[in-house]
Design a protein around this motif. Structure first.
Motif, short mmCIF file in Angstrom:
data_model
loop_
_atom_site.label_atom_id
_atom_site.label_comp_id
_atom_site.label_asym_id
_atom_site.label_seq_id
_atom_site.Cartn_x
_atom_site.Cartn_y
_atom_site.Cartn_z
N THR A 58 0.82 -1.21 0.00
CA THR A 58 0.00 0.00 0.00
C THR A 58 0.85 1.26 0.00
N GLU A 59 2.16 1.11 0.18
CA GLU A 59 3.11 2.21 0.10
C GLU A 59 4.38 1.71 -0.57
N PRO A 60 5.08 2.57 -1.32
CA PRO A 60 6.31 2.12 -1.99
C PRO A 60 7.38 1.72 -1.00
N GLU A 61 8.14 0.70 -1.37
CA GLU A 61 9.33 0.28 -0.64
C GLU A 61 10.43 0.02 -1.66
N LEU A 62 11.68 0.12 -1.23
CA LEU A 62 12.80 -0.07 -2.13
C LEU A 62 13.35 -1.49 -2.04
N GLY A 63 13.74 -2.03 -3.19
CA GLY A 63 14.35 -3.34 -3.24
C GLY A 63 15.86 -3.28 -3.06
N TYR A 64 16.53 -4.40 -3.31
CA TYR A 64 17.95 -4.56 -3.02
C TYR A 64 18.81 -3.51 -3.73
N TRP A 65 18.76 -3.46 -5.07
CA TRP A 65 19.59 -2.50 -5.79
C TRP A 65 19.07 -1.08 -5.68
N GLU A 66 17.77 -0.94 -5.53
CA GLU A 66 17.20 0.40 -5.39
C GLU A 66 17.70 1.08 -4.12
N ARG A 67 17.89 0.33 -3.06
CA ARG A 67 18.45 0.88 -1.82
C ARG A 67 19.92 1.24 -1.99
N ARG A 68 20.54 0.73 -3.01
CA ARG A 68 21.96 0.97 -3.26
C ARG A 68 22.18 1.96 -4.40
N GLY A 69 21.17 2.73 -4.74
CA GLY A 69 21.34 3.82 -5.67
C GLY A 69 20.88 3.59 -7.09
N TYR A 70 20.36 2.40 -7.38
CA TYR A 70 19.83 2.16 -8.72
C TYR A 70 18.46 2.82 -8.86
N SER A 71 18.10 3.12 -10.10
CA SER A 71 16.85 3.82 -10.38
C SER A 71 15.64 3.01 -9.97
N GLU A 72 14.65 3.68 -9.40
CA GLU A 72 13.39 3.02 -9.10
C GLU A 72 12.55 2.82 -10.35
N THR A 73 12.70 3.71 -11.33
CA THR A 73 11.87 3.65 -12.53
C THR A 73 12.50 2.80 -13.63
N ALA A 74 13.83 2.86 -13.81
CA ALA A 74 14.59 1.92 -14.65
C ALA A 74 14.10 1.84 -16.09
N ASN A 75 13.79 2.99 -16.68
CA ASN A 75 13.34 3.04 -18.08
C ASN A 75 14.56 3.05 -18.99
#
Length: 216
Positions: free
Chosen positions: A191-208
């Motif tokens: 119900t709310e966004p959370e960050l995954g493994y690489w996203e917590r390490r500076g990778y893009s959340e959107t990854a387009n």
């Protein structure tokens, strides 16, 4: 992969005739003019990348869970999962490290099939994927509810190799491939966004890939 594991995957109906394959390689028209995004190079190889080694799995004890903001949380055995409606798609695969492999035939269960069976609630906005090796990755729900997002168990008509995520991985051809968890064993609707493994390490959340959204 051991013989028992290979047999377990082959019994899932991994192969498909050419006429059965759904070609979605024109997906790039939605995002840009070029099939191979800027900053990518086409390769005929399929490099192996992961955060750690290849995890072990047992088809007799393997489970896939659907949890979180759903009407009915679900758990599937390997036999139950492979009996779900599935299809084969021809997709392009873009790695954040700069290579793209075109015309990959993946067979698996559409994300939308699992979402429908669990009954995603109206307050769900985000999705977290989990994997046997502890990896996680996140995506907005709207990016997952696309026909081309698959939980894939076969590649080019053969059981998905374990080093490429077998028995099961996610493929997300509209995103960099780190958004497609290898060895995936569950999905949680949030119900709310959370960050995954690489996203917590500076990778893009959107990854387009067509916007070269590699890092945040």
């Amino acid at each position: 992969m051991t013989t028992d594991r290979t047999d377990a995957v082959e019994r899932s109906g991994a192969t498909a005739t050419e006429s059965d394959v759904r070609d979605i390689t024109d997906l790039y028209h939605e995002f840009g003019e070029d099939r191979v995004p800027a900053g990518q190079r086409e390769t005929s190889a399929f490099p192996v990348l992961s955060k750690s080694g290849t995890p072990d799995w047992d088809p007799d004890s393997w489970e896939f869970t659907v949890t979180g903001a759903v009407e009915t949380e679900r758990t599937f055995s390997w036999d139950e999962f492979r009996d779900l409606p599935h299809e084969t798609q021809k997709q392009d695969f873009h790695c954040v490290t700069g290579w793209s492999k075109l015309d990959c035939a993946f067979t698996g269960v559409p994300f939308t099939e699992l979402a429908e069976r669990a009954g995603v609630t109206d307050d769900a906005v985000h999705v977290m994927f989990s994997a046997l090796d502890g990896y996680t990755t996140d995506l907005p729900l709207e990016d997952c509810m696309r026909d081309e997002v698959l939980f894939a168990w076969a590649y080019d008509g053969e059981p998905l190799p374990e080093d490429h995520g077998g028995p099961l991985r996610v493929v997300t051809p509209h995103k960099y491939a780190y958004k497609g968890a290898k060895w995936v064993d569950g999905v949680e609707f949030l119900t709310e966004p959370e960050l995954g493994y690489w996203e917590r390490r500076g990778y893009s959340e959107t990854a387009n890939p067509w916007r070269e959204e590699r890092y945040s």
